[in-house]
Write an enzyme that holds these catalytic residues in place. Structure first.
Site, mmCIF file in Angstrom:
data_model
loop_
_atom_site.group_PDB
_atom_site.id
_atom_site.type_symbol
_atom_site.label_atom_id
_atom_site.label_comp_id
_atom_site.label_asym_id
_atom_site.label_seq_id
_atom_site.Cartn_x
_atom_site.Cartn_y
_atom_site.Cartn_z
ATOM 1 N N GLY A 164 61.521 43.922 -17.091
ATOM 2 C CA GLY A 164 61.591 42.682 -16.317
ATOM 3 C C GLY A 164 61.471 42.950 -14.819
ATOM 4 O O GLY A 164 60.776 42.232 -14.097
ATOM 5 N N VAL A 167 57.972 43.611 -13.704
ATOM 6 C CA VAL A 167 57.233 42.365 -13.531
ATOM 7 C C VAL A 167 57.630 41.695 -12.208
ATOM 8 O O VAL A 167 56.786 41.225 -11.445
ATOM 9 C CB VAL A 167 57.491 41.412 -14.729
ATOM 10 N N HIS A 168 58.917 41.684 -11.951
ATOM 11 C CA HIS A 168 59.476 41.080 -10.740
ATOM 12 C C HIS A 168 58.865 41.728 -9.481
ATOM 13 O O HIS A 168 58.395 41.039 -8.576
ATOM 14 C CB HIS A 168 60.995 41.293 -10.782
ATOM 15 N N VAL A 169 58.848 43.054 -9.463
ATOM 16 C CA VAL A 169 58.314 43.779 -8.300
ATOM 17 C C VAL A 169 56.817 43.502 -8.163
ATOM 18 O O VAL A 169 56.323 43.223 -7.067
ATOM 19 C CB VAL A 169 58.577 45.300 -8.432
#
Ligand code: HEM
Ligand code: SF4
Ligand code: SF4
Lengths: 205, 296
Positions: A164, A167-169
């Site tokens: 997760g 994906v966030h970065v």
């Protein structure tokens, strides 16, 4: 550039809290991954070897959990799903293709909200399962059958959280102008209008 | 390290073949004949003496189990059970407990530290405490509840099957001390053969269910029991009837992790590919351009 042209998105406290969590996440994830698979064991060198890695990891994890509680409280109310989010999810393919026109996104889009809840759930699972398998303090009080379940729950939730965060970065790098929201605290008007139009209307009232 | 370091079949948290150049080392086994054991604990004392450990003096819990459990400083204990096969009859069951030296060792499978647990060519499973990080995963992996973490320095300990003695052609200390011949040691083949004779004898004397305990769920063991009640191993202080590495441990340590590790790589690569094919998502006006060269 005049400060008035820019919109404030995160306060100094929010930014400090965010980077505290980020730093502790990297440390907890790296020290945990070292034990996850031999391919990552070299990471234990950054923590002073295998034994120090094992000793430090749970403390880093707990610190990450505590600092994440701060973010959770700050951002909780902004992360409830709205009808506009359903629209975003339906047009996920367009979003990936940079065709996010016409979406009436609020402060956070459905992807960000989903990630928020994934983080909330996995962090709690990590804390719970992590305490159960924590040697020598807590693990001896639990039956071995429970340790087995807990260690599986811990490594799976860790994987979900790490994936997760990847994906966030990436999303922050992909959507230009986003990183500055978390480093300097502000975003451009164009950024707000394009990516979070409903939020933009709300704050320019 | 002694010459046994040349005969390593398996090494914890190691994905390449450990040194195994000589190959054909005979498989060894200890056979514990429960029908001959008198519970004298000579083996327990011999283990303390050869391996030079002393458990703390504890308290009596009302049974002959003394000390009551295995410990980092107690690698074998005699477990006593008062068993009534039928009303009015009493059998005193005595089982020497300790590491079973599984052919498929759950402890080694679970251990995350390279070289903390090894399995020698002769089948002995040995902990190398200098590589142990004290995580306790071996406890989670073992189907027999054997490894114990030391309270002093946090490393895991258990019976070594006197790997140091066996490597130079001696039998384990416990075998040497046993006064009744309840403990014997040799190649696994010879011990299995010896057990057959003992079982035939027990059957002829009324123990119709006498059997060898060499559980196949863990690929067989290098410590085996002759059980007079072979159909009910659990009556011997909870000896598991059909032990195996728990499904949870297999899920945790099996194919899942290589796949998940690869998954992280795929996600990272996916992001990169997305960036170079779809490009960044920019808010296209003056502001945004300035954003960019101001370091976003
Ligand atoms: C919330 C508090 C946490 C606690 C109390 C905790 C505790 C533990 C403990 C006790 C272990 C076993 C090894 C050791 O003793 O060091 C472990 C392993 C691990 N932890 Fe944590 N942890 C926490 C948070 C995290 C976080 C945030 C991550 C990463 C995102 C993480 C990832 C891992 C991984 C990957 C392992 C290895 C699991 C395996 O062997 O399969 N943990 N943790
Ligand atoms: S009995 Fe437990 S400690 Fe001994 S080899 Fe088997 S799994 Fe490892
Ligand atoms: S406690 Fe030591 S021997 Fe046991 S699994 Fe952890 S590193 Fe391996």
């Amino acid at each position: 550039m005049r400060a008035a042209d820019r919109i404030s998105r995160y306060s100094a406290q929010e930014r400090a809290n965010h980077w505290m969590v980020a730093l502790l996440f990297v440390l907890a994830a790296a020290s945990g991954l070292a034990l996850f698979h031999p391919a990552f064991f070299f990471l234990s060198n950054f923590f002073g070897g295998g034994t120090w890695d094992r000793i430090l990891h749970p403390f880093l994890g707990v610190l990450m959990f505590l600092s994440f509680l701060g973010l959770m409280v700050r951002f909780w109310s902004h992360n409830h799903y709205t009808p506009a989010d359903r629209q975003w999810l339906r047009r996920f393919r367009d979003v990936l293709n940079n065709h996010d026109e016409g979406l009436d996104t609020g402060k956070y889009n459905a992807g960000q909200k989903t990630l928020f809840w994934v983080m909330v759930i996995t962090t709690f699972l990590l804390l719970l399962s992590g305490i159960i398998i924590w040697q020598p303090w807590f693990a001896p009080y639990f039956p071995i059958a429970l340790l087995r379940v807990a260690v599986v729950a811990h490594s799976l939730s860790a994987w979900v959280l790490i994936a997760g965060i990847f994906v966030h970065v990436y999303a922050a790098i992909w959507v230009k102008g986003t990183v500055r929201a978390m480093t300097r605290g502000d975003v451009s008007r164009a950024w707000a209008k394009k990516h979070h139009p409903a939020w933009y209307r709300e704050i320019s009232k | 390290m002694a010459s046994q370091s040349l005969d390593i079949t398996r090494r914890s948290a190691t994905t390449t073949q450990p040194p195994d150049v000589r190959g054909a080392v005979p498989q060894v086994a200890k056979l514990i004949d429960i029908s001959k054991c008198i519970g004298c604990k000579a083996c327990q004392a011999a283990c303390m003496e050869w391996n030079d450990y002393r458990d703390e003096i504890g308290t009596c819990n009302g049974t002959y189990n003394n000390p009551p459990d295995l410990d980092a400083n107690q690698w074998t204990v005699m477990r006593f059970t008062e068993y009534e096969p039928e009303a009015g009859k009493l059998e005193w069951l005595i089982r020497k407990d300790g590491c079973m030296h599984c052919a498929d060792p759950g402890c080694l499978t679970a251990c995350p530290s390279p070289g903390a647990i090894v399995q020698y060519g002769n089948g002995i499973v040995d902990f190398h405490e200098e590589h142990c990080i004290g995580c306790g995963y071996c406890i989670t992996g073992c189907p027999f509840n054997i490894p114990r973490l030391s309270k002093k320095e946090g490393k895991a300990y258990k019976c070594t099957l006197c790997s140091d003695r066996v490597a130079v052609g001696l039998e384990p200390a416990c075998i040497k001390a046993c006064p009744t011949g309840a403990l014997v040691f040799g190649t696994k083949e010879d011990m299995t053969h010896h057990a057959e004779g003992r079982i035939a004898d027990l059957k002829s004397r009324g123990h119709a269910q006498a059997a060898l305990y060499d559980p196949q769920g863990v690929g067989g063991t290098h410590v085996m029991y002759v059980l007079p009640h072979g159909d009910k191993p659990e009556i011997y202080e909870g000896l598991p009837k059909d032990p195996g590495i728990s499904a949870w441990v297999s899920v945790w340590k099996g194919v899942t992790k290589p796949i998940l590790s690869l998954g992280l790589g795929v996600i990272a690569l996916g992001g990169f590919i997305h960036y170079v094919t779809k490009g960044p998502n920019e808010a296209d006006d003056e502001d945004a351009k300035e954003d960019e060269h101001e370091g976003r």
